[in-house]
Design an enzyme around this catalytic site. Structure first.
Site, mmCIF file in Angstrom:
data_model
loop_
_atom_site.group_PDB
_atom_site.id
_atom_site.type_symbol
_atom_site.label_atom_id
_atom_site.label_comp_id
_atom_site.label_asym_id
_atom_site.label_seq_id
_atom_site.Cartn_x
_atom_site.Cartn_y
_atom_site.Cartn_z
ATOM 1 N N GLU A 1 -4.640 2.162 -4.361
ATOM 2 C CA GLU A 1 -3.177 2.125 -4.213
ATOM 3 C C GLU A 1 -2.690 0.757 -3.764
ATOM 4 O OE1 GLU A 1 -4.670 3.376 -0.123
ATOM 5 O OE2 GLU A 1 -5.326 3.409 -2.220
ATOM 6 N N ASP B 1 0.855 -1.189 0.000
ATOM 7 C CA ASP B 1 0.000 0.000 0.000
ATOM 8 C C ASP B 1 0.886 1.233 0.000
ATOM 9 O OD1 ASP B 1 -2.602 -0.684 -0.228
ATOM 10 O OD2 ASP B 1 -3.101 -0.547 1.899
#
Length: 385
Positions: free
Chosen positions: A306, A263
């Site tokens: 993301e 992430d």
């Protein structure tokens, strides 16, 4: 003899009709294909010109020679040149018009002189055959290098090479026909073959380019079906299809299989402070730089937002942790000055078919997700296993 039964005028009329039909097919395809597959309209116009040239030539003796010979020759050369232009545009190249058009203009001037000045039939055949060799040779090279490499490019290249071979043969047989009159409809074998290429050539080249364009369309559709449109990384569906194969191989060979989940840290702040456009650029930047740290068999996929997942076949815990650390350091230290600084957190899990390890690929990723959660809890910008 059979060659005496074939009317050469028939070859030219057939080429005219085939040219118009192929142009219609190419034009319809040009309207339905994506804009990034270029060249179809150039080929449609090319076969129209070649068809018109054949139609004008078939009227020799009925219409004036400036139409049946000069205009037909000019239309034929322009049509063949547009075949080259179409292939250049298909390959993303910028066509160079001026040198080629100057050369075609010079050839047409020679045809005019050989028709009305010296009345040299063999000279016209020689000059036109040389022009065909040059244009078809360029087409063969472009077709051979056209992507994707497959039946379409090879089929197209073969017809260009066939055109070159027939033109070379026509030149080599000129010395045996010096007593020929200025007559395009003589019935010797080489002239029959030479004219027959107008019929088969228009059809073959058109079919070849249609095959090539269809293969390109198929490749693009396959890419779109398996890739994330923004980053070019694998999408979730394609990732699990590939992961299923790697999982089965890992279990069969008892070789390790590693999964990394990642992430971008505080990505919401990037969007809030710099806008979603910059956020998209950050995601693309991560994709490019992470991919540079991977091997060819490794699989990088975007799961959404993301969040990324990386699959590392034949990779144990130590090696996988080194890969994750290299990615983390690359993102932290080699930043693009045009983008805001950012970091990533990564979670890692490895399966090797042992008791107590992940039961399937979903479980392996779930373990990597749990490790990622720990990385976030422990301060981010770190790798956890």
């Amino acid at each position: 003899m059979i060659t005496e039964l074939i009317d050469p005028r028939t070859f030219l009329l057939v080429a005219n009709l085939l040219g118009m039909f192929c142009a219609l097919v190419l034009w319809v395809q040009a309207r339905s294909f994506p804009e990034d597959i270029k060249g179809l309209r150039d080929w449609a116009l090319a076969v129209v010109l070649i068809g018109c040239a054949s139609g004008l030539a078939s009227m020799r003796g009925i219409i004036p020679d400036y139409l049946a010979i000069v205009a037909a020759s000019a239309a034929l050369l322009l049509g063949q040149f547009l075949l080259i232009v179409g292939l250049q545009r298909y390959a993303g190249q910028q066509p160079k018009w001026r040198p080629a058009l100057d050369g075609i203009g010079a050839v047409v001037i020679l045809i005019v002189w050989l028709t009305y000045g010296s009345h040299h039939y063999q000279g016209r055949i020689f000059i036109m055959s040389l022009a065909h060799i040059g244009l078809f040779s360029a087409g063969a090279v472009l077709a051979w290098h056209a992507r994707p490499t497959g039946l379409g490019s090879r089929f197209l290249c073969a017809f260009f090479v066939l055109g070159v071979a027939v033109a070379v043969w026509r030149i080599t047989t000129l010395s045996t026909a010096l007593d020929q009159a200025d007559e395009i409809f003589d019935r010797n074998l080489i002239q029959q073959v030479y004219l027959g290429m107008f019929s088969l050539g228009v059809l073959g080249l058109s079919v070849g380019f249609i095959l090539l364009a269809n293969e390109r369309l198929h490749a693009e559709l396959e890419f779109m079906a398996t890739r994330d449109p923004m980053t070019g990384a694998f999408n979730r569906r394609a990732f699990f299809a590939q992961a299923a194969v790697e999982w089965a191989r890992s279990m069969r060979t008892q070789r390790p299989l590693a999964a990394i989940t990642s992430d971008i840290d505080f990505f919401k702040k990037v969007n809030d402070q710099h806008g979603h456009h910059v956020g998209d650029l950050v995601i693309k930047d991560f994709t490019v730089r992470a991919a540079q740290m991977l091997r060819l068999p490794d699989v990088l996929a975007r799961f959404g937002g993301e969040e990324f997942v990386i699959l590392l076949p034949d990779t144990g815990m130590v090696e996988a942790k080194n890969v994750a650390e290299r990615i983390r350091r690359e993102i932290e230290t080699h930043r693009d000055k045009a983008l805001p600084a950012y970091t990533v957190s990564l979670g890692l899990s490895v399966a090797q078919g042992d008791v107590g390890q992940a039961a399937d690929i979903e479980a392996l990723i779930a373990e990597a997700d749990a490790a990622l959660y720990r990385a976030k809890q422990r301060g981010r910008n770190r790798v956890e296993t």
